[in-house]
Each structure stands twice: as C-alpha cells, then as structure tokens.
Design a protein around this motif. Structure first.
Motif, PDB file in Angstrom:
ATOM      1  N   LEU A 317       4.740  12.323  -8.944  1.00  0.00           N
ATOM      2  CA  LEU A 317       5.478  11.236  -8.320  1.00  0.00           C
ATOM      3  C   LEU A 317       5.408   9.988  -9.207  1.00  0.00           C
ATOM      4  N   PRO A 318       6.542   9.331  -9.488  1.00  0.00           N
ATOM      5  CA  PRO A 318       6.552   8.175 -10.404  1.00  0.00           C
ATOM      6  C   PRO A 318       5.615   7.050  -9.988  1.00  0.00           C
ATOM      7  N   GLY A 319       5.405   6.893  -8.684  1.00  0.00           N
ATOM      8  CA  GLY A 319       4.535   5.813  -8.225  1.00  0.00           C
ATOM      9  C   GLY A 319       3.167   6.285  -7.804  1.00  0.00           C
ATOM     10  N   GLY A 320       2.764   7.473  -8.283  1.00  0.00           N
ATOM     11  CA  GLY A 320       1.524   8.063  -7.811  1.00  0.00           C
ATOM     12  C   GLY A 320       0.369   8.030  -8.787  1.00  0.00           C
ATOM     13  N   ARG A 321       0.336   7.065  -9.695  1.00  0.00           N
ATOM     14  CA  ARG A 321      -0.767   7.004 -10.653  1.00  0.00           C
ATOM     15  C   ARG A 321      -2.080   6.728  -9.926  1.00  0.00           C
ATOM     16  N   LEU A 322      -3.138   7.449 -10.313  1.00  0.00           N
ATOM     17  CA  LEU A 322      -4.454   7.292  -9.690  1.00  0.00           C
ATOM     18  C   LEU A 322      -5.431   6.675 -10.674  1.00  0.00           C
ATOM     19  N   ALA A 323      -6.032   5.557 -10.273  1.00  0.00           N
ATOM     20  CA  ALA A 323      -7.031   4.903 -11.115  1.00  0.00           C
ATOM     21  C   ALA A 323      -8.442   5.361 -10.767  1.00  0.00           C
ATOM     22  N   ARG A 324      -8.583   6.038  -9.618  1.00  0.00           N
ATOM     23  CA  ARG A 324      -9.891   6.522  -9.166  1.00  0.00           C
ATOM     24  C   ARG A 324      -9.660   7.665  -8.184  1.00  0.00           C
ATOM     25  N   ALA A 325     -10.736   8.293  -7.761  1.00  0.00           N
ATOM     26  CA  ALA A 325     -10.634   9.438  -6.869  1.00  0.00           C
ATOM     27  C   ALA A 325      -9.993   9.035  -5.536  1.00  0.00           C
ATOM     28  N   ILE A 326      -9.280   9.974  -4.943  1.00  0.00           N
ATOM     29  CA  ILE A 326      -8.639   9.748  -3.652  1.00  0.00           C
ATOM     30  C   ILE A 326      -9.003  10.902  -2.725  1.00  0.00           C
ATOM     31  N   ASP A 327      -9.342  10.589  -1.484  1.00  0.00           N
ATOM     32  CA  ASP A 327      -9.678  11.629  -0.513  1.00  0.00           C
ATOM     33  C   ASP A 327      -8.829  11.454   0.740  1.00  0.00           C
ATOM     34  N   ARG A 328      -9.184  12.202   1.786  1.00  0.00           N
ATOM     35  CA  ARG A 328      -8.386  12.167   3.011  1.00  0.00           C
ATOM     36  C   ARG A 328      -8.311  10.763   3.601  1.00  0.00           C
ATOM     37  N   ALA A 329      -9.439  10.050   3.650  1.00  0.00           N
ATOM     38  CA  ALA A 329      -9.448   8.719   4.240  1.00  0.00           C
ATOM     39  C   ALA A 329      -8.540   7.773   3.460  1.00  0.00           C
ATOM     40  N   ASP A 330      -8.578   7.863   2.121  1.00  0.00           N
ATOM     41  CA  ASP A 330      -7.718   7.012   1.292  1.00  0.00           C
ATOM     42  C   ASP A 330      -6.251   7.330   1.535  1.00  0.00           C
ATOM     43  N   LEU A 331      -5.940   8.624   1.575  1.00  0.00           N
ATOM     44  CA  LEU A 331      -4.543   9.027   1.773  1.00  0.00           C
ATOM     45  C   LEU A 331      -4.048   8.579   3.142  1.00  0.00           C
ATOM     46  N   THR A 332      -4.893   8.695   4.148  1.00  0.00           N
ATOM     47  CA  THR A 332      -4.503   8.281   5.497  1.00  0.00           C
ATOM     48  C   THR A 332      -4.145   6.807   5.525  1.00  0.00           C
ATOM     49  N   MET A 333      -5.004   5.959   4.965  1.00  0.00           N
ATOM     50  CA  MET A 333      -4.742   4.524   4.988  1.00  0.00           C
ATOM     51  C   MET A 333      -3.551   4.157   4.118  1.00  0.00           C
ATOM     52  N   LEU A 334      -3.373   4.867   2.999  1.00  0.00           N
ATOM     53  CA  LEU A 334      -2.230   4.592   2.125  1.00  0.00           C
ATOM     54  C   LEU A 334      -0.923   4.879   2.860  1.00  0.00           C
ATOM     55  N   VAL A 335      -0.831   6.037   3.489  1.00  0.00           N
ATOM     56  CA  VAL A 335       0.400   6.401   4.194  1.00  0.00           C
ATOM     57  C   VAL A 335       0.607   5.495   5.408  1.00  0.00           C
ATOM     58  N   ALA A 336      -0.475   5.143   6.091  1.00  0.00           N
ATOM     59  CA  ALA A 336      -0.351   4.217   7.220  1.00  0.00           C
ATOM     60  C   ALA A 336       0.159   2.855   6.744  1.00  0.00           C
ATOM     61  N   ASP A 337      -0.282   2.416   5.564  1.00  0.00           N
ATOM     62  CA  ASP A 337       0.237   1.171   4.997  1.00  0.00           C
ATOM     63  C   ASP A 337       1.728   1.292   4.690  1.00  0.00           C
ATOM     64  N   PHE A 338       2.139   2.441   4.147  1.00  0.00           N
ATOM     65  CA  PHE A 338       3.571   2.664   3.908  1.00  0.00           C
ATOM     66  C   PHE A 338       4.353   2.510   5.211  1.00  0.00           C
ATOM     67  N   ALA A 339       3.827   3.086   6.290  1.00  0.00           N
ATOM     68  CA  ALA A 339       4.522   3.014   7.573  1.00  0.00           C
ATOM     69  C   ALA A 339       4.640   1.567   8.047  1.00  0.00           C
ATOM     70  N   ARG A 340       3.563   0.800   7.902  1.00  0.00           N
ATOM     71  CA  ARG A 340       3.594  -0.599   8.326  1.00  0.00           C
ATOM     72  C   ARG A 340       4.579  -1.410   7.495  1.00  0.00           C
ATOM     73  N   GLU A 341       4.549  -1.196   6.179  1.00  0.00           N
ATOM     74  CA  GLU A 341       5.407  -1.975   5.294  1.00  0.00           C
ATOM     75  C   GLU A 341       6.876  -1.584   5.405  1.00  0.00           C
ATOM     76  N   SER A 342       7.137  -0.341   5.806  1.00  0.00           N
ATOM     77  CA  SER A 342       8.511   0.170   5.768  1.00  0.00           C
ATOM     78  C   SER A 342       9.465  -0.659   6.607  1.00  0.00           C
ATOM     79  N   VAL A 343       8.982  -1.200   7.732  1.00  0.00           N
ATOM     80  CA  VAL A 343       9.835  -2.019   8.602  1.00  0.00           C
ATOM     81  C   VAL A 343       9.201  -3.382   8.849  1.00  0.00           C
TER      82      VAL A 343
END
Length: 772
Positions: A317-343
């Motif tokens: 994914l073009p915007g998916g660069r990782l600077a450090r490890a990512i786990d379930r908790a990180d992914l959950t908060m990232l996607v939840a942030d996307f949902a909040r920002e989307s509208v």
C-alpha cells in the motif's frame, strides 16, 4: 442407554476414538508474498500434521470440528471467494467427518457461508446445526445444505461403535449478530431440542456426541435440567476461553471435553462391563501437534492458491510504510482513527473483536492489502450519529469491559475528556461506529436518546480518503471499515501512518452559548372610593426586564479565546401621583441599563497535556468594556469604561479558576479622562451542576471581578459580582435567578453599593463546532 464411568484404564484398546478441533478460527495460512514465498502455514494450523495421520488410522476415528474451522481468517476468506472447491477439498483431505455450525459460522456473511457449505457438503463432510431452523424463504437455502433441527441426527461409524453427532448453539447467540445475518434464522431451546434429538439417536447409535457452543458453566446449567436418558454421552465444548481439558459434573454422564486452542483433543471410548453392561469409560488427551510441519493437504492447498492470493491481495500500500513494529492494538487504533477522520467525527467507537488477535504484518517495513484483509477479520459497514454528552459519558465508563477502541474520547467519570477537553452538557457530538455496535440488540453501546438516530455512511459521505475515481457517485455503496482503511492507505506517503495522524485534540473547539432572561411584573390599582385597604392604597406599576448573554469560546491544547457579551436592561412604569386631586401621567424610569464585553486570550503551553496542575499559570491578555444604552441626566458623558489587562490564570479545578492581572482603566468619553494603572483579580465559577437527575439539572455559575486602580493616589476600588442559578424545565427553557452587585470606593469617600436580584424565565441555546 449408555453412559460413561468416571475412571479410565489406559491399557485397554478403545472401542472408538473421537478427534475434535476448536479455536482454529480460519487461521490456516500466513501471507508472505515476498517473491520467494506466497503462503506459509499459520501456527494454529500445525496440528494438521498429526490430525491427518490419526484421521486415516486403521480404527477410523470420528473427526469433527467444534466450530470456526472455516472462520474469518484472511486466507480462508480469499479461498471462499475465489476457489471454494479447493477449501472443501482440504477439509475432506484432513479427514473431517463433520463440522459444527456455531456462532462463528452464523457470523460469516450468508452468501459466503452458503457457497462454502455447498462445496464442503458435496465432498461428504456435513455441517451440523441440530437446533437451527430457517423460518424465511430467503434463509431456506442455507438450511437445505445443513443437518438442521428438521433432519435426523448424523450417524458416523467410528471403530466398533456407531456414534450420533449433534451440534447446538444457545439461542442468545443470534442476538449478537448483525441484523442482516440473523434474518430468517431461529435457534430453538437446547434442553427441549436435545431431549428429542437424543431420543431419536438412541435407536440407532451406541453413543451420542454433542458439540455445544458455550462455556462449561453454561453447559452444566443446560444439562442439569435434563433427565438422565435425555443427556448425551460426550459433550465437546467450543469455547476457547475454557482451559479445562476434561471434566464431568456430579452425575456420571456426560463427560465434558474442551479441545485446546489450535490443537485437537483425542477422546478414547472403551467398554467397561465391570461397572455395568453397555457402560463406557473414556480418556481425553491433546493430540499434541505431533509433527514439525503442517499436514500435506494443507501445504498443497496453500501452494495451490498462493500465487493467486498474492496477485490479488499481496500488493503493498502506498501509504503503508512502517517505521516500527505494528500489532493488533496498533492496527485497531489506526483504523479507528481513519474512521474518525473520514467524516471529521469527534470520536470513533470500534469493537476490537473485528481484528485478528494474532495479527502480524507480512513485511516489517510496509503494509500490504493482505494485512488489512487478514488483520480486519470482520468487515462491517460504518454508521454515524449525533449524540449528547451523557451518551459519551456512558461509553467512557464501559468501554474497557466492552473492548472498545474510542480515539478522541479519553478518561472516565468526571475525568472523561473529548478531544482533551471536558464534555459540555447539552452539546451534540459526532460519532462514527460499526453496524453491529449501532444496530445490534446485544451491542454494548447505550441506546440513542430520542431525536438521535444512526445513519449509514456511504462513499459520498467521505470528507477525506476519497479516490479520484469517485466522481458523481452514481453508485453510492455503504462504506465498510476495510474499504475505508484501503482508501486511507492508498495515498502515497513516506511517513508511518500512525505518525501521520492529526491529533484529535489539536483542532480548536468552538462553543456558542446564548440565553435570554425575561421578567415581567405589574399591578393595576383603581380606588375611586378611597377605600382604606392596603391593597388599594398603592400605585399601579409595570416592570419589564431582559438580560441577554452571548458567549463564544474557542479552546485548543495550547490556547483559549473566550468572549462574553452581556446586555442588561430593566425599566419600571409608575402611575403619576395626583396633584390637587387631578391625576398626572405615569412615567417609565430605568432600573438597569448595562452593556459588557469581556474578551480573553490565554496561552496554555506551560502545562503538561492532560495533567492536573493548578499551580501552573496560563498567561493571558484581556479586554473588558462596559457601557450603557443611554446616559442618565445626572451625568454629562456617556459611560464607556475600557480596561485592557495582562495576567496569569490558574485553573483551580475544572469549574473554578482564578485570574491575577494588571493593566490600565480609562473612561474613553469622560472629559479630561486619563488612563489609570491598576491591579486586579477575577474569580470565575464556570457552569456547574449542583443537582442532576436525568435531563433536569440545577446549575450555578458566577463571577467576582475586583480592580484596584491608581494605587497611592485616588485609590479607586471597583468590585463587580454576578451569581446565576437555573433550573431546567423542558428543552431550552429554564427558571433563572440572578444577583448582580457593584461596589465602588475612591479617594476615601463612602462606599457606593448597588444590588439587583431578579428571577425570570430563561430561553437558552448552545452550539458547538470543531476546526479549522
């Protein structure tokens, strides 16, 4: 009737063996897609090596899955959509004789589940749902491919015994499903259905095996109400949280076994005629992942679909660069942030159970589309609503127990914060959540109050993450959480997306409060007969008054800007006193005539974000202006007092603050006026709820403004005080009571004092906005 004894002797050869798996949850493969490898076995699938060997042993054991084998794992979902026959071939090659159709299968989208069930059943491996009924023609195709409540029990020959296989799910599990997935389905009562099914099975089977999708405690409660003849002989639980491998209640039957997560349990059934003819004893033990690799059928399956999977879902994914490890908790908060920002919502409320608990990205340095397909196990549509602050307080109090991610909303109880700020009573907040949380009957969110409703988000709703191809919105599909994440990461970026998020706290929050207090009193007196009664010996009067308060405040993490405008006016009409027996005209006289403006800008960067530090000052500048509508006849100039000051503000509590200041004060329109330097202090009680019952509240607020001008010379001291109390009535209406005080003393003269108290009816309004 057969039953099990409570003891076991390992030296005897079992009459039959049962191999049962649970907790696989569709985790069969892990995507790599690095050019050299496509898919590798998931750690939860390593049991398949031993399972294949044991399933094809000479004694031909009964092999079944207690639920979730073909669950929400990304590789399984891909295969179900692109090559369901390959997945069905794998199930048969692993040796399964039956698959329980439980909560995981019910939660799988209907179309995908129906395709899978048809493919698997065609290879001789039935899905068993012994208490499921389809009550709607639209759901009938699903029951047509299942062993449901209308079918006789499934019989399977295992070793020297004929075993009946039943699988049941508690009816309350339906309430946890998305409304679209439970439509037309019914789960009948387990005790009643089980008694009937066991009785039917006894005529043909040596023993009855029941797969039960619940915990051990619930299983005991269900079985305890059954007559001994209606009980199965072996119960296999599918609850992965139950860690006890084997146990039995106080009665002899049935034995209860729980397969270990990502492993199989092996149950040996043996005759024990020393106890009673027809009685069996059993031993349960883990299969133990007896092997270093997955079974050959699984390896063949992964090789078969690997290249197609990586071609379809393996792209980075073009915007998916990782600077450090990512786990379930990180992914959950990232996607939840996307949902909040989307509208541009204030807060997103996302259930953590949507995400794979075993998630790890395919690559260390870059997210792929596969990571989102694997990590977001359950793709749900998004919904939005405007909610009151009380609703958010309830969410803040329960989110940890309900496993909810709520970016934008922090703290709990009195410490709850939205965008880093206290919630404002009666304000409306924009919330985005998933369909299950919005519409599910067993969802952990509180019900919306009257006037609020959940609305589905569609692609046209997006304020961000919109693609260039989204033009015209001729087709405006519902927006799902996975689709949103893919859109958000489709924009090229060299920054880790977790570091590229705008803080929910940064944008300023604007609050507008407006209120109008109105008061009226009057008396009409006519006494032509000159009666002596006190009620008639007084003048007719009319008093009209109004107070308008307008407040516009902006708050951000590092600054605030507060503006308050007040108009107070009250007039009184009094009948004229008779002169020589002749009535004279009445007249109006002003009782209150005042205009005030207070504008304060402060810097909050000295304090630690989120910390309670009442001793840390906020530097500020303030302009105070006081004027009037008309000047009295006793004064030769129009009152226009201005006072620019600078100072330090100390937030003593959330609702109480102290300001210490110095500045100039001047009467702009007074003749020969000159600015006077002075010192001052302002104590402010912000709107504070003394009593609160439902939507009703008694609220206090107040202000004391002390300014000492021209010290050492005229030494003019001014004190302005106000106190307000209000009692909610209905909607924007409230009863109000206010006290206003003014004290002045200068040059050693006597103290001047004015006090106004008034009660009336208040009409209020509140508005809230965020940004830019």
């Amino acid at each position: 009737m057969s039953s099990f004894a409570a003891h076991a002797r390992a030296e005897r050869v079992p009459n039959a063996r049962v191999l049962a798996t649970s907790g696989v949850d569709g985790h069969l493969g892990v995507p790599i897609c690095d050019g050299s490898r496509d898919l590798v076995p998931h750690p939860r699938s390593l049991y398949t090596y031993a399972l294949v060997r044991q399933a094809h042993a000479e004694d031909d054991p009964l092999v079944l899955d207690a639920g979730g084998l073909l669950g929400q794992g990304g590789v399984v979902r891909f295969s179900a959509e692109h090559d369901p026959d390959a997945l069905a071939t794998l199930v048969a090659a692993l040796g399964y004789d039956a698959l329980a159709f439980g909560a995981s299968e019910l939660a799988t989208p209907r179309a995908r589940m129906l395709t899978l069930a048809r493919a698997v059943t065609a290879r001789g491996v039935p899905f068993v749902a012994s208490n499921l009924r389809c009550t709607d023609p639209r759901s009938a195709p699903l029951c047509d491919v299942l062993r449901d409540a209308s079918d006789p029990p499934l019989l399977v020959r295992a070793g020297r015994l004929e075993l009946a296989v039943l699988a049941m799910t508690p009816p309350e599990r339906l309430a946890r499903l998305d409304p679209s997935e439970r439509r037309g389905l019914e789960l009948s009562s387990i005790p009643e259905t089980l008694a009937d099914q066991v009785e039917r099975a006894r005529s043909s089977a040596d023993a009855v095996v029941l797969v039960l999708d619940t915990s051990r405690a619930n299983a005991l409660a269900l079985l305890d109400v059954l007559d001994e003849r209606a009980r199965p002989d072996l119960v296999i639980l599918s609850d992965p949280e139950d860690r006890e491998l084997m146990g039995r209640p106080t009665y002899v039957t049935p034995a209860i076994v729980t397969p270990p997560r990502a492993d199989a349990v092996e149950v040996g059934i043996r005759s024990d005629e020393t106890v009673r003819l027809g009685v069996y004893e059993m031993i349960a033990q883990p299969l133990g992942q007896r092997g270093l690799s997955a079974g050959d059928p699984l390896l063949a399956f992964l090789d078969h679909i690997g290249s197609t999977y990586c071609e379809e879902w393996g792209q980075t994914l073009p915007g998916g660069r990782l600077a450090r490890a990512i786990d379930r908790a990180d992914l959950t908060m990232l996607v939840a942030d996307f949902a909040r920002e989307s509208v541009d919502a204030d807060v997103a409320v996302i259930n953590r159970s949507l995400f794979d608990s075993t998630f790890r990205p395919a690559h260390d340095a870059q997210l792929t589309a596969s990571d989102l397909f694997v990590g977001i196990e359950h793709d749900e549509e998004l919904y939005e609503a405007w909610v009151p602050s009380d609703w958010l307080l309830q969410v803040a109090a329960t989110r940890e127990g309900a496993q909810l991610a709520t970016p934008g909303l922090g703290g709990a109880g009195d410490g709850a914060r939205l965008r880093g700020r206290p919630l404002v009573a009666r304000a409306s907040y924009h919330v985005v959540t998933t369909r299950y949380l919005a519409l599910g009957t067993r969802a952990p969110l509180p019900a919306l109050p009257a006037g609020s409703r959940w609305s589905p988000l569609r692609v046209s709703s997006l304020t961000r993450f919109r693609r260039a191809t989204d033009r015209g919105f001729d087709e405006d599909p519902p927006l799902t959480i996975r689709e949103l994440a893919l859109r958000a990461l489709s924009r090229r970026s060299s920054t880790d997306p977790r570091d590229d998020r705008e803080s929910a706290d940064e944008a300023p929050e604007w609050l507008f409060r407006g209120s109008v207090d109105a008061s009226f009193s009057g008396s009409s007196v006519e006494n032509p007969g000159h009666y002596a009664a006190s009620q008639l010996n007084r003048a007719s009067t009319i008093t009209l008054g109004a107070e308008v308060n307008l407040r516009l405040d902006a708050t951000a993490p590092a600054w605030t800007w507060e503006n308050l405008g007040i108009l107070r006016y009250r007039t009184q009409w009094t009948a004229g006193a008779p002169v020589a027996g002749v009535a004279t005209a009445g007249s109006f006289s002003e009782a209150v005539d005042q205009l005030q403006l207070r504008s304060t800008a402060s810097y909050r960067g000295l304090r630690t974000p989120g910390a309670s530090e009442p001793w840390v000052p906020d530097p500020y500048v303030e302009l105070f202006v006081e004027s009037e509508l008309s000047e009295p006849a006793t004064r030769s100039f129009h009152w226009l007092l201005t006072r620019p000051t600078i100072g330090a503000r100390f937030p003593l509590t959330t609702d109480l603050e102290l300001k210490l200041q110095t500045g100039l004060e001047a009467q702009i329109l007074a003749p020969n006026a000159s600015p006077l330097w002075g010192l001052g202090a302002v104590l402010t009680l912000k709107p504070w709820d003394l009593v609160r019952v439902g939507d009703r509240r008694v609220r206090f607020e107040g202000l004391v403004d002390l300014f000492y001008a021209d010290p050492g010379r005229t030494e003019r001291l001014q004190l302005r005080g106000s106190f307000d109390a209000s009692l909610d009535l209905a909607g924007p209406l409230a009863l109000s009571f206010g006290v206003r005080a003014y004290l002045e003393q200068a040059s050693g003269a006597s103290l001047g004092f004015a006090l106004d108290a008034i009660a009336g009816l208040r009409l209020g309004a509140l508005g809230r906005a965020v940004g830019p």
